[in-house]
Design an enzyme around this catalytic site. Structure first.
Site, PDB file in Angstrom:
ATOM      1  N   PRO A 120       0.801  -1.226   0.000  1.00  0.00           N
ATOM      2  CA  PRO A 120       0.000   0.000   0.000  1.00  0.00           C
ATOM      3  C   PRO A 120       0.832   1.273   0.000  1.00  0.00           C
ATOM      4  CG  PRO A 120      -0.941  -1.597   1.511  1.00  0.00           C
ATOM      5  CD  PRO A 120       0.359  -2.170   1.045  1.00  0.00           C
ATOM      6  N   GLY A 121       1.995   1.253   0.668  1.00  0.00           N
ATOM      7  CA  GLY A 121       2.844   2.445   0.729  1.00  0.00           C
ATOM      8  C   GLY A 121       4.124   2.323  -0.060  1.00  0.00           C
TER       9      GLY A 121
ATOM     10  N   GLU B 297       4.675  -3.139 -12.703  1.00  0.00           N
ATOM     11  CA  GLU B 297       6.104  -3.430 -12.913  1.00  0.00           C
ATOM     12  C   GLU B 297       6.906  -2.151 -13.132  1.00  0.00           C
ATOM     13  OE1 GLU B 297       7.160  -6.804 -15.332  1.00  0.00           O
ATOM     14  OE2 GLU B 297       5.165  -7.700 -15.041  1.00  0.00           O
TER      15      GLU B 297
ATOM     16  N   GLN C 182     -11.323   6.067 -31.598  1.00  0.00           N
ATOM     17  CA  GLN C 182     -11.813   7.284 -32.233  1.00  0.00           C
ATOM     18  C   GLN C 182     -12.240   7.025 -33.677  1.00  0.00           C
ATOM     19  OE1 GLN C 182     -12.118   9.879 -30.320  1.00  0.00           O
ATOM     20  NE2 GLN C 182     -12.878  11.360 -31.805  1.00  0.00           N
TER      21      GLN C 182
END
Length: 377
Positions: A120-121, A354, A327
């Site tokens: 998480p950090g 990665e 597009q």
């Protein structure tokens, strides 16, 4: 490989792989549950001998597999790549016992592997990871969390990177462990992501690991992680090139048959020039990927920089090419189930995992400045 032209047998094999992907892998991918490991698909990859090639084909062979599969079945491509990413540290750094226990199972598609680095950090900043390996006699207990881990929490084993040294030691205090999924204290949850891959959170509550679980050397885990990424980063680029090629092929077919303003779209100069730019970007990215993979296989200098360049250029290119294809197709490309709707969701994540694009730029710049300093008299 100086000209990066593939031999006829390589081209034939890539064509055969694309045919196999459409006939045997895509039907299994369609039956899979979104966000969950598709074990029948993994088993079929093993049956076809593709998983065994992860350990024998080198970087260029890995790129050719990933690019070919991505053109036809991104789910099969991702399943293959995740097996390689999770098991390569065992192949390259494992003990004889570790390799004999797990690699045949991975090659056969019976065991699912995972690479547990991100937290998480500490996502792109791998040296800052905080999962603690607390001493317990001559062993350790892992305490903390891993997040955004592909194949978690369903994998059969994890290559886990934990801090055995003090935080101040940075990368020198990291050790790699092989952790079977049935270790006490290891739990996990699924994460619901934009692209419906199997990705989850792992929680380590005093998970026991011993000297026999170490991959490489104690304190050498950062090198295990970076060397693994140096191999797999060009192949992430190959995955991106495969998706971009699929988008380009679809655009060529669509603009040749779609009529507007009195004729086919391809006769409009703005359309033709945009398609030409798409093709230019795809081919440039492909050559960069092949160059980086060849450098890895040949043991050339500057592999981390070349790998970073390949991943950066190819993933950013694929985003541009898929967006341009959407597009040119118009609203039909946004309809759920359309190839480009699928690719539009798939193409975003490789610019982050990665090592995000910003991290690749940092690697490239740092290596360039280091080389410049080294040349000074």
């Amino acid at each position: 490989m100086g000209t990066f032209s593939l031999a006829p047998d390589q081209l034939d094999w890539c064509a055969e792989l694309r045919e196999l992907a459409g006939r045997r892998l895509a039907p299994l991918a369609e039956k899979g549950e979104p966000g969950r490991v598709n074990r029948p698909l993994v088993a079929e990859l093993g049956q076809l001998g593709l998983l065994d090639r992860l350990f024998t084909s080198g970087a260029l062979g890995l790129c050719l597999m990933r690019e070919s599969l991505a053109q036809v079945c991104t789910e099969a491509e991702t399943a293959l790549a995740l097996q390689g990413l999770g098991a390569h540290p065992v192949h390259a750094y494992g003990t004889k016992e570790q390799r004999e226990r797990w690699l045949p199972e991975v090659s056969a598609g019976r065991a699912v592997a995972a690479f547990a680095l991100s937290e998480p950090g500490a996502g792109s900043d791998a040296a800052a990871l905080a999962l603690r390996a607390e001493p317990d006699g001559d062993a350790w207990r892992l305490t903390g969390e891993k997040c955004w881990i592909s194949n978690a929490p369903e994998a059969d084993f994890y290559t886990v990177f934990a801090r055995t040294g003090a935080p101040a030691e940075g990368p020198r205090g990291v050790t790699a462990f092989l952790v079977p999924a049935d270790r006490p204290g290891l739990t996990g949850d699924h994460l619901d992501m934009l692209s419906q891959h199997p990705i989850g959170l792992l929680t380590f509550a005093g998970v026991p690991v011993g000297p026999d679980d170490v991959l490489g050397e104690v304190g050498g885990g950062f090198g295990v992680a970076m060397n693994t990424l140096n191999l797999f980063r060009p192949s992430v680029g190959a995955f991106a090139v495969g998706m971009a090629q699929a988008a380009l092929d679809a655009t060529l077919a669509h603009t040749a048959q779609r009529r507007a303003f009195g004729g086919p779209l391809k006769e409009l100069q703005t359309v033709a020039h945009q398609v030409a730019d798409m093709a230019l970007r795809v081919e440039s990215a492909r050559l960069m990927v092949y160059a980086a993979a060849s450098a890895y296989d040949e043991g050339a200098d500057g592999v981390p920089r070349r790998a970073a360049m390949a991943k950066l250029l190819a993933t950013e290119t694929a985003q541009q090419v898929v967006d341009a294809a959407v597009q040119l197709h118009g609203a039909r490309a946004l309809h759920r189930g359309h190839l480009l709707e699928h690719l539009y969701r798939e193409v975003r994540a490789p610019r982050i995992y990665e090592g995000a694009s910003e991290i690749q730029r940092a690697i490239i710049a740092r290596d360039l400045y280091r080389a410049t300093e080294a040349r000074k008299p």
